[in-house]
Write an enzyme that holds these catalytic residues in place. Sequence first.
Site, mmCIF file in Angstrom:
data_model
loop_
_atom_site.group_PDB
_atom_site.id
_atom_site.type_symbol
_atom_site.label_atom_id
_atom_site.label_comp_id
_atom_site.label_asym_id
_atom_site.label_seq_id
_atom_site.Cartn_x
_atom_site.Cartn_y
_atom_site.Cartn_z
ATOM 1 N N HIS A 189 0.844 -1.196 0.000
ATOM 2 C CA HIS A 189 0.000 0.000 0.000
ATOM 3 C C HIS A 189 0.882 1.250 0.000
ATOM 4 O O HIS A 189 2.018 1.226 0.480
ATOM 5 C CB HIS A 189 -0.900 -0.011 1.243
ATOM 6 C CG HIS A 189 -1.815 1.166 1.301
ATOM 7 N ND1 HIS A 189 -1.555 2.268 2.091
ATOM 8 C CD2 HIS A 189 -2.968 1.418 0.638
ATOM 9 C CE1 HIS A 189 -2.524 3.153 1.915
ATOM 10 N NE2 HIS A 189 -3.392 2.664 1.040
ATOM 11 N N THR A 191 1.141 3.663 1.837
ATOM 12 C CA THR A 191 1.708 4.064 3.121
ATOM 13 C C THR A 191 2.817 3.124 3.597
ATOM 14 O O THR A 191 3.445 3.399 4.619
ATOM 15 C CB THR A 191 0.612 4.111 4.209
ATOM 16 O OG1 THR A 191 -0.034 2.830 4.244
ATOM 17 C CG2 THR A 191 -0.416 5.188 3.925
ATOM 18 N N LYS A 192 3.033 2.032 2.888
ATOM 19 C CA LYS A 192 4.116 1.113 3.257
ATOM 20 C C LYS A 192 5.425 1.610 2.634
ATOM 21 O O LYS A 192 5.417 2.247 1.583
ATOM 22 C CB LYS A 192 3.802 -0.308 2.772
ATOM 23 C CG LYS A 192 2.504 -0.872 3.356
ATOM 24 C CD LYS A 192 2.619 -1.096 4.847
ATOM 25 C CE LYS A 192 1.395 -1.742 5.452
ATOM 26 N NZ LYS A 192 0.285 -0.826 5.728
ATOM 27 N N TYR A 193 6.563 1.273 3.260
ATOM 28 C CA TYR A 193 7.821 1.888 2.789
ATOM 29 C C TYR A 193 8.201 1.428 1.385
ATOM 30 O O TYR A 193 8.906 2.133 0.667
ATOM 31 C CB TYR A 193 8.942 1.684 3.811
ATOM 32 C CG TYR A 193 9.681 0.365 3.731
ATOM 33 C CD1 TYR A 193 9.055 -0.825 4.082
ATOM 34 C CD2 TYR A 193 11.002 0.306 3.319
ATOM 35 C CE1 TYR A 193 9.723 -2.033 4.013
ATOM 36 C CE2 TYR A 193 11.687 -0.896 3.254
ATOM 37 C CZ TYR A 193 11.034 -2.063 3.590
ATOM 38 O OH TYR A 193 11.699 -3.252 3.528
#
Length: 382
Positions: A189, A191-193
């Site tokens: 997603h 928002t994941k790094y």
Amino acid sequence: MVKKSMFSNPLHVGRPNVGDRDRFLERINGALDRLWLANNGPLVREFEARVAEMAGTEHCVPVANATTGIQIAAKAAGLQPGDEVIVPSFTSPATPHALQWVGLVPVFCDVEATTANADPEHVEQLIGPKTRAIVGVHVFGRPCEIDQLSKLAEWHGIPVLFDAAQAVGCTYKGKPVGGFGSAEIFSFHATKYVNSFEGGAIVTNDERIASQARVMRNLGLDDNRETVACGINGRMTEAAAAMGLTSLEAMEAFMEINRENHESYRDGLAGLPGVKVYEQADEERANHQYVVIEVDAATAGIHRDAVQAALTEHNVLARPYFHPGCHMIDPYRGRPDVHTPLPLPRTEALCERVLSLPTGTAVGPAEIAAVCEIIRDACAGA
Ligand code: T4K
């Protein structure tokens, strides 16, 4: 004393990291030239190979997002509606919702106070005649007690799946997260790094689960285009894979920035009574994609919510991941068919203390120093 509104633009948790833009646009142009945009195209297949390589698994099935990935993996592992699945309450609602959505019954276990991960002893106590699986979650990227949960699952002849949404690139006992249990599920997603806008992947060494998952992800169609199962559209797009591949190429660099940020927060908050920075296991490779503080109100003299409010005043939009615990939210709270023996004391205590702070490429030492100053000020003024 810090000045009013330290940041003119909001400082978000979960700000996406963007890799090499030119490389990304090149990949997008390639897809547009090929006129192949979805349905297991060349970029998705390349992403599949890269993720399997990173996770050290025989199979990878890219999917639209981790939530769908959990649903598909659960069904591919043979779970049936009505089956009870033990899962920690301290996780994203995505974990139990994914299970619930395919008719499974989440049974919530408590966590260990130090790791925030599922407590294997409590899991063992909860295993009953209707238990058909365990779903461990690697909270904040720190692997849960994989060996103990796997042993429990083996003793009881049931599968164990791992929600590895937050643990891309991490290790457990020196081995990459991804190859444990019946299957693990990654999230990519925004928002994941490491991100693919939206995306996920089921990784596994189980040939049967992988082939089932491939069919289920594609409306139940097999390679001969025959409908052989009740599937869903869980496919990843070429645009998502273009971003995912570009992001994976920068994974090491993102991880290093996260590690430095984590250290800066640790230094910036050192010695502040009642405020602790959540730690990863020393001996493992950690992605540090979440910097989480625990505010112990009794010692700090201030509740987490007040610290969050102080940060918000300065445009720092911290997030209380995860609050409330999943056993306290709809549709689970008070439901007679969700057999969770209440309370879950360690989960409930943790939910009152945690606060995720901004990290990733969007922040550097100056921003982190300012965030720490706001927190110190809030505690001093309490
Ligand atoms: N299992 C676990 C353990 C998970 O943590 C998650 C997801 C899942 C399963 C399911 O994975 P996916 O199905 O999503 O692949 C966010 C994410 O949406 C969610 O993926 C993530 N966990 C969860 C921990 O965080 P929200 O509701 O907090 O997202 P939102 O929209 O409020 O955004 C968070 C912050 O990020 C905001 O401050 C704004 C910022 N942001 C967000 C996006 C999307 C940006 O700056 N740019 C962006 O493009 O859930």
